[in-house]
Scaffold this motif. Structure first.
Motif, PDB file in Angstrom:
ATOM      1  N   CYS A  42      47.430  28.799  44.208  1.00  0.00           N
ATOM      2  CA  CYS A  42      47.291  29.946  43.305  1.00  0.00           C
ATOM      3  C   CYS A  42      47.624  31.258  43.999  1.00  0.00           C
ATOM      4  CB  CYS A  42      45.889  29.998  42.710  1.00  0.00           C
ATOM      5  SG  CYS A  42      44.599  30.434  43.900  1.00  0.00           S
ATOM      6  N   ASP A  43      48.249  31.171  45.163  1.00  0.00           N
ATOM      7  CA  ASP A  43      48.599  32.360  45.955  1.00  0.00           C
ATOM      8  C   ASP A  43      47.383  33.230  46.243  1.00  0.00           C
ATOM      9  OD1 ASP A  43      51.286  31.863  46.466  1.00  0.00           O
ATOM     10  OD2 ASP A  43      51.878  32.628  44.503  1.00  0.00           O
ATOM     11  N   MET A  44      46.281  32.575  46.549  1.00  0.00           N
ATOM     12  CA  MET A  44      45.042  33.228  46.986  1.00  0.00           C
ATOM     13  C   MET A  44      44.412  34.124  45.923  1.00  0.00           C
ATOM     14  SD  MET A  44      45.949  33.951  50.956  1.00  0.00           S
ATOM     15  CE  MET A  44      47.688  34.333  50.842  1.00  0.00           C
ATOM     16  N   SER A  45      44.487  33.693  44.667  1.00  0.00           N
ATOM     17  CA  SER A  45      43.909  34.491  43.577  1.00  0.00           C
ATOM     18  C   SER A  45      42.601  33.906  43.050  1.00  0.00           C
ATOM     19  CB  SER A  45      44.911  34.609  42.432  1.00  0.00           C
ATOM     20  OG  SER A  45      45.154  33.327  41.862  1.00  0.00           O
ATOM     21  N   ALA A  46      42.021  32.951  43.765  1.00  0.00           N
ATOM     22  CA  ALA A  46      40.765  32.305  43.361  1.00  0.00           C
ATOM     23  C   ALA A  46      40.895  31.623  42.002  1.00  0.00           C
ATOM     24  CB  ALA A  46      39.600  33.294  43.373  1.00  0.00           C
ATOM     25  N   ALA A  47      41.974  30.869  41.834  1.00  0.00           N
ATOM     26  CA  ALA A  47      42.196  30.156  40.584  1.00  0.00           C
ATOM     27  C   ALA A  47      42.324  28.647  40.793  1.00  0.00           C
ATOM     28  CB  ALA A  47      43.445  30.694  39.892  1.00  0.00           C
ATOM     29  N   THR A  49      41.456  25.197  44.000  1.00  0.00           N
ATOM     30  CA  THR A  49      40.615  24.808  45.139  1.00  0.00           C
ATOM     31  C   THR A  49      41.429  24.281  46.319  1.00  0.00           C
ATOM     32  OG1 THR A  49      40.329  22.541  44.334  1.00  0.00           O
ATOM     33  CG2 THR A  49      38.708  24.175  43.599  1.00  0.00           C
ATOM     34  N   THR A  50      42.728  24.505  46.323  1.00  0.00           N
ATOM     35  CA  THR A  50      43.567  23.899  47.355  1.00  0.00           C
ATOM     36  C   THR A  50      43.336  24.481  48.752  1.00  0.00           C
ATOM     37  OG1 THR A  50      45.415  25.380  46.850  1.00  0.00           O
ATOM     38  CG2 THR A  50      45.368  23.243  45.727  1.00  0.00           C
ATOM     39  N   CYS A  51      42.731  25.661  48.856  1.00  0.00           N
ATOM     40  CA  CYS A  51      42.470  26.251  50.173  1.00  0.00           C
ATOM     41  C   CYS A  51      41.025  26.003  50.622  1.00  0.00           C
ATOM     42  CB  CYS A  51      42.772  27.754  50.171  1.00  0.00           C
ATOM     43  SG  CYS A  51      41.619  28.735  49.202  1.00  0.00           S
ATOM     44  N   ASP A  67      30.239  33.976  41.700  1.00  0.00           N
ATOM     45  CA  ASP A  67      30.117  32.898  40.713  1.00  0.00           C
ATOM     46  C   ASP A  67      31.442  32.185  40.448  1.00  0.00           C
ATOM     47  OD1 ASP A  67      27.410  33.395  40.437  1.00  0.00           O
ATOM     48  OD2 ASP A  67      27.655  34.656  38.656  1.00  0.00           O
ATOM     49  N   VAL A  68      32.537  32.922  40.471  1.00  0.00           N
ATOM     50  CA  VAL A  68      33.859  32.314  40.233  1.00  0.00           C
ATOM     51  C   VAL A  68      34.165  31.295  41.331  1.00  0.00           C
ATOM     52  CG1 VAL A  68      36.344  32.757  40.127  1.00  0.00           C
ATOM     53  CG2 VAL A  68      34.752  34.300  38.967  1.00  0.00           C
ATOM     54  N   GLU A  69      33.953  31.680  42.574  1.00  0.00           N
ATOM     55  CA  GLU A  69      34.196  30.757  43.686  1.00  0.00           C
ATOM     56  C   GLU A  69      33.280  29.547  43.608  1.00  0.00           C
ATOM     57  OE1 GLU A  69      34.285  30.534  48.577  1.00  0.00           O
ATOM     58  OE2 GLU A  69      33.702  32.417  47.612  1.00  0.00           O
ATOM     59  N   ALA A  70      32.012  29.763  43.309  1.00  0.00           N
ATOM     60  CA  ALA A  70      31.055  28.657  43.212  1.00  0.00           C
ATOM     61  C   ALA A  70      31.467  27.673  42.122  1.00  0.00           C
ATOM     62  CB  ALA A  70      29.655  29.197  42.951  1.00  0.00           C
ATOM     63  N   ASP A  71      31.906  28.195  40.978  1.00  0.00           N
ATOM     64  CA  ASP A  71      32.343  27.323  39.886  1.00  0.00           C
ATOM     65  C   ASP A  71      33.580  26.521  40.272  1.00  0.00           C
ATOM     66  OD1 ASP A  71      30.259  28.202  38.302  1.00  0.00           O
ATOM     67  OD2 ASP A  71      31.490  29.598  37.135  1.00  0.00           O
ATOM     68  N   LEU A  72      34.528  27.153  40.943  1.00  0.00           N
ATOM     69  CA  LEU A  72      35.736  26.451  41.374  1.00  0.00           C
ATOM     70  C   LEU A  72      35.402  25.371  42.397  1.00  0.00           C
ATOM     71  CD1 LEU A  72      38.305  29.349  41.655  1.00  0.00           C
ATOM     72  CD2 LEU A  72      38.506  27.328  40.205  1.00  0.00           C
ATOM     73  N   LEU A  73      34.523  25.688  43.330  1.00  0.00           N
ATOM     74  CA  LEU A  73      34.182  24.709  44.371  1.00  0.00           C
ATOM     75  C   LEU A  73      33.566  23.446  43.795  1.00  0.00           C
ATOM     76  CD1 LEU A  73      32.901  26.877  47.317  1.00  0.00           C
ATOM     77  CD2 LEU A  73      34.807  25.276  47.350  1.00  0.00           C
ATOM     78  N   ASP A  74      32.934  23.549  42.640  1.00  0.00           N
ATOM     79  CA  ASP A  74      32.382  22.353  41.996  1.00  0.00           C
ATOM     80  C   ASP A  74      33.460  21.320  41.700  1.00  0.00           C
ATOM     81  OD1 ASP A  74      29.757  23.185  42.032  1.00  0.00           O
ATOM     82  OD2 ASP A  74      29.804  24.005  40.006  1.00  0.00           O
ATOM     83  N   LEU A  85      36.123  28.586  49.614  1.00  0.00           N
ATOM     84  CA  LEU A  85      37.553  28.757  49.395  1.00  0.00           C
ATOM     85  C   LEU A  85      38.007  29.757  50.442  1.00  0.00           C
ATOM     86  CD1 LEU A  85      37.786  29.055  45.504  1.00  0.00           C
ATOM     87  CD2 LEU A  85      38.096  27.028  46.936  1.00  0.00           C
ATOM     88  N   SER A  86      38.923  29.363  51.294  1.00  0.00           N
ATOM     89  CA  SER A  86      39.308  30.245  52.401  1.00  0.00           C
ATOM     90  C   SER A  86      39.901  31.563  51.903  1.00  0.00           C
ATOM     91  CB  SER A  86      40.265  29.536  53.357  1.00  0.00           C
ATOM     92  OG  SER A  86      41.483  29.202  52.719  1.00  0.00           O
ATOM     93  N   CYS A  87      40.477  31.564  50.705  1.00  0.00           N
ATOM     94  CA  CYS A  87      41.049  32.804  50.166  1.00  0.00           C
ATOM     95  C   CYS A  87      39.973  33.810  49.780  1.00  0.00           C
ATOM     96  CB  CYS A  87      41.960  32.514  48.980  1.00  0.00           C
ATOM     97  SG  CYS A  87      41.112  32.002  47.464  1.00  0.00           S
ATOM     98  N   GLN A  88      38.735  33.383  49.726  1.00  0.00           N
ATOM     99  CA  GLN A  88      37.641  34.271  49.345  1.00  0.00           C
ATOM    100  C   GLN A  88      36.743  34.652  50.518  1.00  0.00           C
ATOM    101  OE1 GLN A  88      37.460  35.529  46.036  1.00  0.00           O
ATOM    102  NE2 GLN A  88      39.498  34.671  46.362  1.00  0.00           N
ATOM    103  N   VAL A  89      37.078  34.178  51.708  1.00  0.00           N
ATOM    104  CA  VAL A  89      36.269  34.448  52.896  1.00  0.00           C
ATOM    105  C   VAL A  89      36.815  35.655  53.644  1.00  0.00           C
ATOM    106  CG1 VAL A  89      35.559  33.568  55.159  1.00  0.00           C
ATOM    107  CG2 VAL A  89      35.524  32.062  53.170  1.00  0.00           C
TER     108      VAL A  89
END
Length: 112
Positions: A42-47, A49-51, A67-74, A85-89
């Motif tokens: 997703c080019d690091m847009s938090a969309a 879970t590949t990263c 919350d967006v990151e937590a929901d995606l990680l599920d 998600l490394s794009c959010q760290v």
């Protein structure tokens, strides 16, 4: 300077990696800039879970997950309590030990 160590991963960094980073830098971009070709569909847009990474050391010192990151990680393969998600760290002054999970839910690698 923060020291980031990446555990070996057969596809993205067979021998592992180790590098320094400045506080405030994005972990996914740092991985890419230092030869760890982690997927980021997703080019690091938090969309997606590949990263997804597991932070084996330094997790509790990282910026808080929203919350967006937590929901995606599920939806991530191999989810663990220390997954991010490394794009959010945002890297801070704490050294990190990073493990890239063996698989992602990405069906086709973009190989950016």
């Amino acid at each position: 300077m923060t020291r980031i160590k990446v555990m070996p991963h057969a596809q993205f960094c067979p021998e592992g990696a180790e590098f320094e980073a400045k506080s405030g830098q994005n972990l996914c971009q740092l991985l890419l800039d230092n030869g760890v070709s982690i997927e980021h569909a997703c080019d690091m847009s938090a969309a997606c879970t590949t990263c997804h990474v597991v932070v084996r050391k330094g997790f509790n010192a990282l910026n808080e997950m929203d919350d967006v990151e937590a929901d995606l990680l599920d939806r991530a393969w191999g989810l663990e309590p220390d997954s991010r998600l490394s794009c959010q760290v945002e890297v801070n002054d704490t050294d990190l030990l990073i493990e890239i999970p063996r698989y992602t839910i990405n069906h086709a690698s973009e190989r950016h």
